[in-house]
Design an enzyme around this catalytic site. Structure first.
Site, mmCIF file in Angstrom:
data_model
loop_
_atom_site.group_PDB
_atom_site.id
_atom_site.type_symbol
_atom_site.label_atom_id
_atom_site.label_comp_id
_atom_site.label_asym_id
_atom_site.label_seq_id
_atom_site.Cartn_x
_atom_site.Cartn_y
_atom_site.Cartn_z
ATOM 1 C CB SER A 59 -3.803 7.191 -25.347
ATOM 2 O OG SER A 59 -2.407 7.155 -25.390
ATOM 3 C CB SER B 95 4.172 11.759 -17.319
ATOM 4 O OG SER B 95 3.435 10.558 -17.288
ATOM 5 C CG ASP C 107 4.378 7.123 -27.440
ATOM 6 O OD1 ASP C 107 5.261 7.073 -26.568
ATOM 7 O OD2 ASP C 107 3.166 7.009 -27.180
ATOM 8 N NE ARG D 290 4.619 3.897 -29.223
ATOM 9 C CZ ARG D 290 3.366 3.728 -29.634
ATOM 10 N NH1 ARG D 290 3.107 3.520 -30.907
ATOM 11 N NH2 ARG D 290 2.363 3.755 -28.777
HETATM 12 C C1 S3P Z 1 0.455 7.582 -22.716
HETATM 13 C C2 S3P Z 1 1.316 8.579 -22.359
HETATM 14 C C3 S3P Z 1 2.738 8.600 -22.746
HETATM 15 C C4 S3P Z 1 3.017 7.690 -23.928
HETATM 16 C C5 S3P Z 1 2.374 6.343 -23.757
HETATM 17 C C6 S3P Z 1 0.870 6.479 -23.606
HETATM 18 C C7 S3P Z 1 -0.932 7.622 -22.246
HETATM 19 O O1 S3P Z 1 3.510 8.167 -21.642
HETATM 20 O O2 S3P Z 1 4.408 7.535 -24.093
HETATM 21 O O3 S3P Z 1 2.638 5.523 -24.890
HETATM 22 O O4 S3P Z 1 -1.793 6.887 -22.782
HETATM 23 O O5 S3P Z 1 -1.209 8.404 -21.323
HETATM 24 P P1 S3P Z 1 4.010 9.182 -20.494
HETATM 25 O O6 S3P Z 1 2.844 9.770 -19.865
HETATM 26 O O7 S3P Z 1 4.797 8.331 -19.554
HETATM 27 O O8 S3P Z 1 4.863 10.176 -21.235
#
Ligand code: S3P
Length: 430
Positions: free
Chosen positions: A24, A169, A316, A391
């Site tokens: 991220s 999210s 995750d 994953r």
């Molecule tokens: C992420 C947010 C999450 C996560 C993804 C990375 C991010 O998704 O599952 O692997 O970098 O903002 P969501 O925002 O759809 O939950």
């Protein structure tokens, strides 16, 4: 499709490892670097397939980016408006983060931008970002179901939004923050539950302002970001594979160095606390993104319950929590996790189907799992399958270590999406 023999660890897992950079944070470092003034240097960048798609997109938009091992240098464009029109559609690969965040970041360009992705990404929901971005003035044409491929049309005005984000999210929140920074007036976002705050943290690190209090976020229009030299913390989502392996594979003791410990991401540690697991955190530093070294060894654990409010901080890691629950005494119930159905695969289905092959007592629920432990897992005669989900592939490799038999993994190449060095790192601990 690559099928591989899964490794075993007869004597447990031992030693020290620095896991690759956080996915991220790596994505966001390219985005902030691209819109900042000056040259941004990013150390410990995650050069995985997903993050390389973000880099390729910005290169196509005229940003000069150089990669030297895990160091990335970005020549910033000094704002949102100095990109050049890509001469071909942007390939988002498997990356939901690249797609959703770029929809917000590129919502106000003077030219059309087309985006496409792989089969899995082309089935993942974008309505959650397209709807609020459209309300802000973005012009998007996607498929009838609001999937990729899509066109983000030329635009010259975005307005602020007052919006209650209906799904927890960080990707949706971040897309709206990027658009809000380019709007004519302030935006006010309210989250359903607190999600990872790397976008907000990094905007501040690059000299910007975002106000956040509880579930409320206030975004003020601004584009004056200053380049930085940053070091990406180790990805706790990658560390989590070895954390669970160390607990469940007998005779193990593992130290994972410089793991990101941002409070919005450590749900896996909170879950392990609830399972009665003990671990040590040393060399903690509370920089913009907290980091520390984590040491963990084999031990008995017990079942836990997780509900909707627990999910964002470990979304995750839920496939791994399900695996750990097979080794925990008692009945684990995970609910409120329906977001798992719209990840790289429907992870409620893929986790249940694949762990059953090991003899796990796991049942699917609409919004999670029920898992009975402790079960002796057995390496199946048939190959297990990542279903193209990084994953799931890595979780199954750890399941097979616990089962301690010969096993095979189909579609193993998916792991490159977030952790290309996974097998070497695992070898280092065997
Ligand atoms: C992420 C947010 C999450 C996560 C993804 C990375 C991010 O998704 O599952 O692997 O970098 O903002 P969501 O925002 O759809 O939950």
């Amino acid at each position: 499709m690559t099928t591989i023999d899964l490794p075993q660890a007869e004597n447990g897992l031992h030693g020290m490892l620095t896991v690759p950079g956080d996915k991220s944070i790596s994505h966001r470092s390219i985005m902030l670097g691209a819109i900042s003034h000056g040259t941004t240097v990013v150390d410990h960048f995650l050069s995985s397939d997903d993050c390389l798609h973000t880099i390729a997109a910005f290169k196509a938009l005229g940003v000069e980016i150089n990669i030297d091992e895990d160091q990335v240098t970005i020549e910033g464009k000094g704002g949102f408006q100095n990109f050049t029109k890509p001469n071909q559609p942007l390939d988002m690969g498997n990356s939901g983060t690249s797609t959703r965040l770029l929809l917000g970041l590129l919502a106000n360009q003077p030219f059309d931008i087309e985006m496409f992705g792989d089969d899995s990404l082309s089935k993942r929901p974008l309505k959650r970002v397209i709807d609020p971005l459209t309300a802000m003035g973005a012009k998007v044409t996607a498929t009838a179901d609001n999937f990729l491929p899509l066109t983000l049309h030329a635009n010259d005005e975005l307005v602020g939004i007052d919006y209650k984000i209906p799904v927890a999210s960080a990707q949706v929140k971040s897309a709206l923050i990027w658009a809000g920074l380019q709007a004519n007036n302030n935006s006010h976002l309210t989250e359903k539950l607190v999600t990872r705050d790397h976008t907000e943290q990094m905007i501040r690190q690059f000299g910007g302002r975002v106000k956040q209090a509880g579930l409320d976020i206030e975004v003020e229009p601004q584009s004056d970001f200053q380049s930085q030299h940053i070091t990406v913390p180790g990805d706790i989502s990658s560390a989590a594979f070895f954390i669970v392996a160390a607990i469940c594979v007998p005779n193990s003791q593992v130290t994972l160095k410089q793991v990101g410990l941002n409070p919005t991401r450590i749900g896996i540690l909170t879950a392990l606390d609830k399972m009665g697991a003990k671990y040590e955190i040393t060399n903690r530093s509370n920089t913009a993104e907290a980091i520390g070294d984590l040491t963990i060894r084999s031990q008995n654990i017990h079942a836990l319950n997780l509900g909707a409010e627990d999910i964002p901080a470990l979304v995750d890691e839920l496939p791994l929590v399900a695996l750990a629950a097979t080794q925990a005494t008692g009945t684990t119930i995970i609910s409120g996790a329906e977001e798992l159905r719209v990840k790289e695969t429907d992870r409620i289905k893929t986790v249940t189907a694949e762990l059953k092959k090991f003899g796990a007592k796991i049942e699917e629920r609409p919004d999670g799992f029920v898992i009975e432990g402790k079960t002796q897992l057995h390496s199946p005669d048939v190959a297990v399958d990542s279903h193209g989900d990084h994953r799931i592939g890595m979780m199954l490799a750890i399941a097979n270590l616990i089962a301690a038999g010969a096993g095979k993994l189909e579609n193993a190449e998916a792991i490159n999406v977030s952790y290309p060095e996974f097998w070497q790192d695992l070898d280092q601990l065997r």
